[in-house]
Design an enzyme around this catalytic site. Structure first.
Site, PDB file in Angstrom:
ATOM      1  N   GLU A  48       4.006   6.579  -1.562  1.00 55.37           N
ATOM      2  CA  GLU A  48       4.362   5.360  -2.282  1.00 55.37           C
ATOM      3  C   GLU A  48       3.340   5.205  -3.400  1.00 55.37           C
ATOM      4  O   GLU A  48       2.134   5.181  -3.140  1.00 55.37           O
ATOM      5  CB  GLU A  48       4.262   4.127  -1.383  1.00 55.37           C
ATOM      6  CG  GLU A  48       5.258   4.025  -0.274  1.00 55.37           C
ATOM      7  CD  GLU A  48       5.025   2.756   0.524  1.00 55.37           C
ATOM      8  OE1 GLU A  48       4.381   1.821   0.005  1.00 55.37           O
ATOM      9  OE2 GLU A  48       5.480   2.693   1.670  1.00 55.37           O
ATOM     10  N   ASP A  59       0.280  -8.490  -1.163  1.00 53.40           N
ATOM     11  CA  ASP A  59      -0.855  -7.586  -1.006  1.00 53.40           C
ATOM     12  C   ASP A  59      -2.107  -8.352  -0.608  1.00 53.40           C
ATOM     13  O   ASP A  59      -2.425  -9.398  -1.173  1.00 53.40           O
ATOM     14  CB  ASP A  59      -1.118  -6.822  -2.298  1.00 53.40           C
ATOM     15  CG  ASP A  59      -0.034  -5.808  -2.603  1.00 53.40           C
ATOM     16  OD1 ASP A  59       0.485  -5.223  -1.633  1.00 53.40           O
ATOM     17  OD2 ASP A  59       0.293  -5.604  -3.777  1.00 53.40           O
TER      18      ASP A  59
END
Length: 264
Positions: A48, A59
């Site tokens: 990824e 995140d």
């Protein structure tokens, strides 16, 4: 090349697939390419590649720190595509992890076209649900790209079915509710979520958020088709005294995780 290739190879070997994440552009564009290639060489089946974005809502602080560094270094979407091209050349499927806003600004059709031209396999869109936009899925289908959406422990069975119907390549199951980051334990809800997801689709189901060592990878590999690790790799780069040491560290982690998915 669809990410299903990586899962088929892993299944043929009687194990789960290992997917590793790093943001493009940290500590530099070339530096991220070097680290990602080292991960592939050490046993990561697919990668990824994060597209740096200024508002990474899911995140945690580790990934945010690296993303901020990439943005400060001037990393652009064109740079991300260059990283994809370099990593895809290794033969490992390369998917972009991106929030919807950067793709929307670039243009869904244009991004799908350029990602496919770079050899990319698809896109994981953590903040985009299949019913929230009518441009991305048709653009991705036109260029043969995987569309990977997320399911969570809070997802209803109806929502899971709707999401998996729109997925191509694999389904991303988040093991816990919350932001990314390594954890001492993978969420207890993950196994149940995988079972609920598999009841709606024949696509591989990969579990991510919190995986940091081979033992955790082995635990997940017992019930999932794939194991995703991100923050653990990013932390190795952030904490290294220099880039060479960071690359060696992410390669060592990849080897540990690769061992884990082989002891399911």
């Amino acid at each position: 090349m669809s990410t299903t290739v990586a899962f088929e190879k892993a299944r043929a070997e009687g194990r789960a697939a290992l997917i590793g994440y790093l943001p493009a552009g940290y500590p530099s564009v070339d530096g991220s390419v070097t680290a990602l290639k080292a991960m592939v060489e050490a046993g990561v089946d697919a990668v990824e590649i994060g597209l740096p974005y200024s508002d990474p809502v899911i995140d945690g602080p580790t990934v945010q720190a690296a993303v901020e560094g990439a943005l400060k270094a001037g990393t652009t979407t064109a740079d991300v595509l260059r990283v994809v091209e370099a990593v895809a050349a290794t033969g490992a499927p390369a998917v972009v992890m991106s929030y919807w806003n950067p793709l929307q600004r670039y243009g869904a059709a244009a991004f799908a076209r350029d990602l496919a031209a770079a050899g990319g396999s698809g896109v994981i869109t953590p903040d985009l649900t299949p019913d929230a936009d009518d441009t991305w899925i048709p653009a991705a289908r036109e260029h043969g790209l995987d569309t990977v959406f997320l399911v969570a422990p809070s997802s209803t069975d109806q929502r899971i079915a709707m999401t998996t119907a729109a997925c191509r390549g694999f389904v991303y199951a988040t093991s816990v509710m919350g932001v990314t980051g390594t954890r001492d334990q993978v969420g207890d809800a993950a196994a149940g979520l995988v079972a609920r997801t598999k009841a709606t689709t024949d696509l591989p189901v990969a579990v991510g958020l919190g995986v940091s060592n081979g033992a955790q990878a082995a635990e997940i590999a017992a019930y999932a088709d794939g194991v995703v690790a991100g923050s653990a790799f990013v932390r190795r780069l952030l904490e290294a005294p220099d880039h060479a040491a960071g690359v060696a560290s992410v390669a060592a982690l990849a080897a540990d995780l690769a061992g884990g998915v082989r002891t399911r």
